[in-house]
Design an enzyme around this catalytic site. Sequence first.
Site, PDB file in Angstrom:
ATOM      1  N   CYS A  37     -13.922   3.865 -28.755  1.00 54.73           N
ATOM      2  CA  CYS A  37     -15.149   4.616 -29.043  1.00 54.73           C
ATOM      3  C   CYS A  37     -15.933   4.972 -27.788  1.00 54.73           C
ATOM      4  O   CYS A  37     -17.088   4.565 -27.622  1.00 54.73           O
ATOM      5  CB  CYS A  37     -15.995   3.805 -29.998  1.00 54.73           C
ATOM      6  SG  CYS A  37     -15.062   3.474 -31.486  1.00 54.73           S
ATOM      7  N   GLU A  38     -15.301   5.629 -26.859  1.00 54.05           N
ATOM      8  CA  GLU A  38     -16.033   6.253 -25.757  1.00 54.05           C
ATOM      9  C   GLU A  38     -15.185   7.392 -25.205  1.00 54.05           C
ATOM     10  O   GLU A  38     -13.959   7.337 -25.237  1.00 54.05           O
ATOM     11  CB  GLU A  38     -16.413   5.240 -24.670  1.00 54.05           C
ATOM     12  CG  GLU A  38     -15.319   4.413 -24.098  1.00 54.05           C
ATOM     13  CD  GLU A  38     -15.874   3.471 -23.016  1.00 54.05           C
ATOM     14  OE1 GLU A  38     -16.114   3.944 -21.911  1.00 54.05           O
ATOM     15  OE2 GLU A  38     -16.057   2.276 -23.308  1.00 54.05           O
ATOM     16  N   GLY A  97       0.757  -1.249   0.000  1.00 59.10           N
ATOM     17  CA  GLY A  97       0.000   0.000   0.000  1.00 59.10           C
ATOM     18  C   GLY A  97       0.780   1.287   0.000  1.00 59.10           C
ATOM     19  O   GLY A  97       0.201   2.354  -0.231  1.00 59.10           O
ATOM     20  N   ARG A 142       3.031  -1.849  -5.995  1.00 65.58           N
ATOM     21  CA  ARG A 142       3.288  -0.626  -6.770  1.00 65.58           C
ATOM     22  C   ARG A 142       4.677  -0.036  -6.500  1.00 65.58           C
ATOM     23  O   ARG A 142       5.364   0.406  -7.411  1.00 65.58           O
ATOM     24  CB  ARG A 142       2.208   0.388  -6.375  1.00 65.58           C
ATOM     25  CG  ARG A 142       2.185   1.629  -7.219  1.00 65.58           C
ATOM     26  CD  ARG A 142       1.246   2.670  -6.621  1.00 65.58           C
ATOM     27  NE  ARG A 142      -0.028   2.195  -6.183  1.00 65.58           N
ATOM     28  CZ  ARG A 142      -1.169   2.264  -6.891  1.00 65.58           C
ATOM     29  NH1 ARG A 142      -1.163   2.798  -8.089  1.00 65.58           N
ATOM     30  NH2 ARG A 142      -2.298   1.800  -6.397  1.00 65.58           N
ATOM     31  N   PRO A 185       4.603  -5.393  -0.750  1.00 65.15           N
ATOM     32  CA  PRO A 185       4.613  -4.222  -1.628  1.00 65.15           C
ATOM     33  C   PRO A 185       4.407  -4.630  -3.083  1.00 65.15           C
ATOM     34  O   PRO A 185       4.918  -5.663  -3.529  1.00 65.15           O
ATOM     35  CB  PRO A 185       6.038  -3.668  -1.440  1.00 65.15           C
ATOM     36  CG  PRO A 185       6.857  -4.876  -1.109  1.00 65.15           C
ATOM     37  CD  PRO A 185       5.959  -5.790  -0.317  1.00 65.15           C
TER      38      PRO A 185
HETATM   39  N1  LLP Z   1      -1.651  -6.982  -0.589  1.00 64.85           N
HETATM   40  C1  LLP Z   1      -2.965  -7.043  -0.838  1.00 64.85           C
HETATM   41  C2  LLP Z   1      -3.784  -7.972  -0.057  1.00 64.85           C
HETATM   42  C3  LLP Z   1      -3.546  -6.216  -1.823  1.00 64.85           C
HETATM   43  O1  LLP Z   1      -4.853  -6.278  -2.061  1.00 64.85           O
HETATM   44  C4  LLP Z   1      -2.722  -5.326  -2.554  1.00 64.85           C
HETATM   45  C5  LLP Z   1      -3.287  -4.458  -3.594  1.00 64.85           C
HETATM   46  C6  LLP Z   1      -1.337  -5.315  -2.272  1.00 64.85           C
HETATM   47  C7  LLP Z   1      -0.847  -6.153  -1.264  1.00 64.85           C
HETATM   48  C8  LLP Z   1      -0.387  -4.424  -2.979  1.00 64.85           C
HETATM   49  O2  LLP Z   1      -0.647  -3.087  -2.762  1.00 64.85           O
HETATM   50  P1  LLP Z   1       0.359  -1.977  -3.331  1.00 64.85           P
HETATM   51  O3  LLP Z   1       1.636  -2.089  -2.564  1.00 64.85           O
HETATM   52  O4  LLP Z   1       0.567  -2.246  -4.771  1.00 64.85           O
HETATM   53  O5  LLP Z   1      -0.351  -0.714  -3.093  1.00 64.85           O
HETATM   54  N2  LLP Z   1      -5.492  -1.247  -9.549  1.00 64.85           N
HETATM   55  C9  LLP Z   1      -5.293  -0.227  -8.547  1.00 64.85           C
HETATM   56  C10 LLP Z   1      -4.593  -0.787  -7.302  1.00 64.85           C
HETATM   57  C11 LLP Z   1      -5.280  -1.966  -6.684  1.00 64.85           C
HETATM   58  C12 LLP Z   1      -4.555  -2.524  -5.471  1.00 64.85           C
HETATM   59  C13 LLP Z   1      -5.163  -3.798  -5.012  1.00 64.85           C
HETATM   60  N3  LLP Z   1      -4.519  -4.443  -3.896  1.00 64.85           N
HETATM   61  C14 LLP Z   1      -4.542   0.949  -9.151  1.00 64.85           C
HETATM   62  O6  LLP Z   1      -4.260   0.926 -10.350  1.00 64.85           O
HETATM   63  O7  LLP Z   1      -4.254   1.921  -8.465  1.00 64.85           O
END
Ligand code: LLP
Length: 421
Positions: free
Chosen positions: A346-347, A239, A278, A276
């Site tokens: 097309c949107e 996150g 992203r 982690p």
């Molecule tokens: N662990 C769990 C249980 C999760 O659901 C997620 C992300 C992560 C770890 C990794 O989180 P990160 O470190 O990447 O923030 N598609 C969306 C983001 C969806 C995240 C879903 N869960 C976007 O493009 O911003």
Amino acid sequence: MDHFTYRHGQLHAEDVAIADIAGAVGTPVYIYSRATLERHYQVFSRAFTGLDPLICYAVKANANIAVIHTLASLGAGADVVSGGELRSALAAGVPGDRIVFSGIGKTEDEMAMALQAGVCQVNVESVPELEALSDVASRLGRVASTAIRVNPDVDANTHAKITTGRRENKFGIEWTAAHAVCAAAAALPGIELCGIACHIGSQLTGLEPFRQAFLRLRDLVLMLRADGHHIRTLDLGGGLGIPYGDEVEPVPHPDAYAGIVRETVGRLGCRLILEPGRLLVGNAGVLVTRVLYVKEGATRTFVIVDAAMNDLIRPALYGAFHAIVPATEPAGDAEPRLVDVVGPICESGDTFARDRPLPPVGAGDLLVFRTAGAYAAVMASTYNARPLVAETMVNGARFAVVRDRGTIDDLLVRQHVPTWT
Ligand code: LLP
């Protein structure tokens, strides 16, 4: 820091000109930088020196097996949420005992796959899921190392679609009920309750929500131990946000995040698991697109590019900002114009940016969407019957295609007209 920089007037990924990759592979194309992946992994893991956490890369951010393999070779495990992600992690060389299986809706087949692969932990999010996991494990003659994912009811202050730690979100077990659920778990024959997990959301740009959530986890671990449970793992989820270029405040450094972890849960004697996604891959990727046309509309100028929302959906889905830069460095005196950058779909939602200041561009020019390593290629679709986008990886002066561009035949081959039509 990333390894996408202008050299001699051309944007490079490490030592390779982006225009060379676009020329060889076509556009749109994703480019990942191996050196950037490595740097981000090192910065993150060094922040936790002394705590020895298991860093399970959240495969959902970018499931390309070359990306997973790169991170695994640096020491990462994997956090997976489907049978497909599990197979991808295994195919990329992640050992089963460094894989955590998360997700709110695992099927029994997926549970069986996970147990057969010997995953180190299954994170469970409801009582019925706990019972199903116990049944599957018993049928296989195994006991599932299980963590209970709790919902700490903390506002992550992020986009509503990616916040997960509030009571009204579908995720986890309400933290006040966790105590009773753990007692039920301990009584199930196929379950070994090993830990607690939580994940409060994605792209968090402040640390306070983490602190609040982790303090709740600490209290819970102490309470469960007092009840006689042997809680040995604590999975803090992922996150931590990254800079996309439109933030008002700087996003926290991993060192500051690690400081919160140390302060709140660092002395519990639990093996920490971090997930982690992203943060490891976001700034290690770009999406390269070619300008098809510049259209002077009645009130705005549209730069129509060959990438579309099916290739990168974040702007359409979340209103997300991605910096857009030309592959050829603009002249210092180039006067920016406010344009809308749009795809061919097309949107009207197929808009990457509105009123974006861009140096003058024309048909045939390459534009680069930055910070497109996470939740980008993985969320691509074939909407408008557009084949899946290609992915490449650069390592120094070399590059390789790490996913072939899809073909129209790929789209047609799985479809059938029933004889009775
Ligand atoms: N662990 C769990 C249980 C999760 O659901 C997620 C992300 C992560 C770890 C990794 O989180 P990160 O470190 O990447 O923030 N598609 C969306 C983001 C969806 C995240 C879903 N869960 C976007 O493009 O911003």
